[in-house]
Design an enzyme around this catalytic site. Structure first.
Site, short mmCIF file in Angstrom:
data_model
loop_
_atom_site.label_atom_id
_atom_site.label_comp_id
_atom_site.label_asym_id
_atom_site.label_seq_id
_atom_site.Cartn_x
_atom_site.Cartn_y
_atom_site.Cartn_z
CE LYS A 174 -0.71 -0.12 -7.34
NZ LYS A 174 -0.24 0.12 -5.97
O1 G3P Z 1 1.26 -2.41 -3.45
C1 G3P Z 1 0.21 -2.39 -2.54
C2 G3P Z 1 0.74 -2.18 -1.19
O2 G3P Z 1 1.29 -0.91 -1.10
C3 G3P Z 1 -0.17 -2.40 -0.05
O3 G3P Z 1 0.66 -2.72 0.98
O4 G3P Z 1 1.47 -2.88 3.24
O5 G3P Z 1 -0.37 -1.26 2.68
O6 G3P Z 1 -0.78 -3.73 2.71
P1 G3P Z 1 0.20 -2.64 2.49
#
Ligand code: G3P
Length: 214
Positions: free
Chosen positions: A83
């Site tokens: 990533k």
């Molecule tokens: O895959 C990206 C993700 O982990 C971000 O999620 O819930 O932190 O916005 P969030």
């Protein structure tokens, strides 16, 4: 559509993977910290559970650091996808990692322009964060639609991972739009199976069956 789990929790991954419906895993530094484990150890265990792509993210900001870390992560397992954040340095790293045969997932995508650049740089995947856009009063899924339109105009091979998923409708809309993948927290994965009428229906069948078993 492929379904990835967005977690570094090996116990939850093992549980969800039993269904045979988990196509890959995405992690990030926050999720690794939440799992409370060394990144290498956690990723190697995850790669032994799930056969699909496993996204691993470093914290380097310079292209050289991202390439160095990315090559190290890729040596842990053939499943590893590196990533890389959507920055100028990140795009330099994507090109170099591609030359080295390392797959990349460009993360923190919040605009169609960013997704276009990531595809041009040669990213294997892009991760637009729909939930975080929704949280800001923007329309996360409209971004997915825009990116898919752009990619189909030019036959880019970059796959769109709908990320920052908050609820089942994000997944359903992603599938309706033809997104390649959605990465979902384990809690959302569990919710995808549920419908009250299914539970009620099972109960009614069981009750009726029991009545004639005397
Ligand atoms: O895959 C990206 C993700 O982990 C971000 O999620 O819930 O932190 O916005 P969030």
């Amino acid at each position: 559509m492929k379904i990835f789990l967005d977690t570094a929790d090996a116990t939850k991954i093992r549980e969800c993977a039993k269904t045979g419906l988990v196509d890959g895993i995405t992690t990030n530094p926050t999720l690794i910290a939440k799992a409370g484990r060394k990144q290498e150890e956690a990723i190697k265990e995850i790669c032994s559970i799930v056969k699909g792509p496993v996204s691993v993210e470093g914290v380097g900001e310079k292209a050289e650091e991202m390439v160095r870390d990315g090559k190290e992560f890729a040596a842990w397992s053939k499943n590893v996808v590196v990533k890389v954040p959507m920055t100028k340095e990140g795009m330099v790293a994507v090109k170099r990692l591609r030359e080295e045969g390392v797959k990349t997932n460009v993360t923190l995508i919040f605009s169609a322009a960013q997704a276009l650049l990531a595809a041009k740089a040669g990213a294997d995947y892009v991760s637009p964060f729909v939930g975080r856009l929704d949280d800001m009063g923007e329309d996360g899924m409209a971004l997915i639609e825009g990116i898919l339109d752009i990619y189909s105009n030019y036959e880019f091979e970059t796959e769109v991972i709908v990320a920052s998923v908050r609820h089942p409708m994000h997944v359903v809309e992603a599938a309706e739009m033809g997104a390649h993948c959605a990465t979902v927290p384990p809690e959302v994965f569990e919710k995808l199976f549920l419908h009250k009428m299914t539970e009620d229906g099972i109960k009614r069948f069981m009750d009726d069956w029991k009545k004639v078993q005397k």
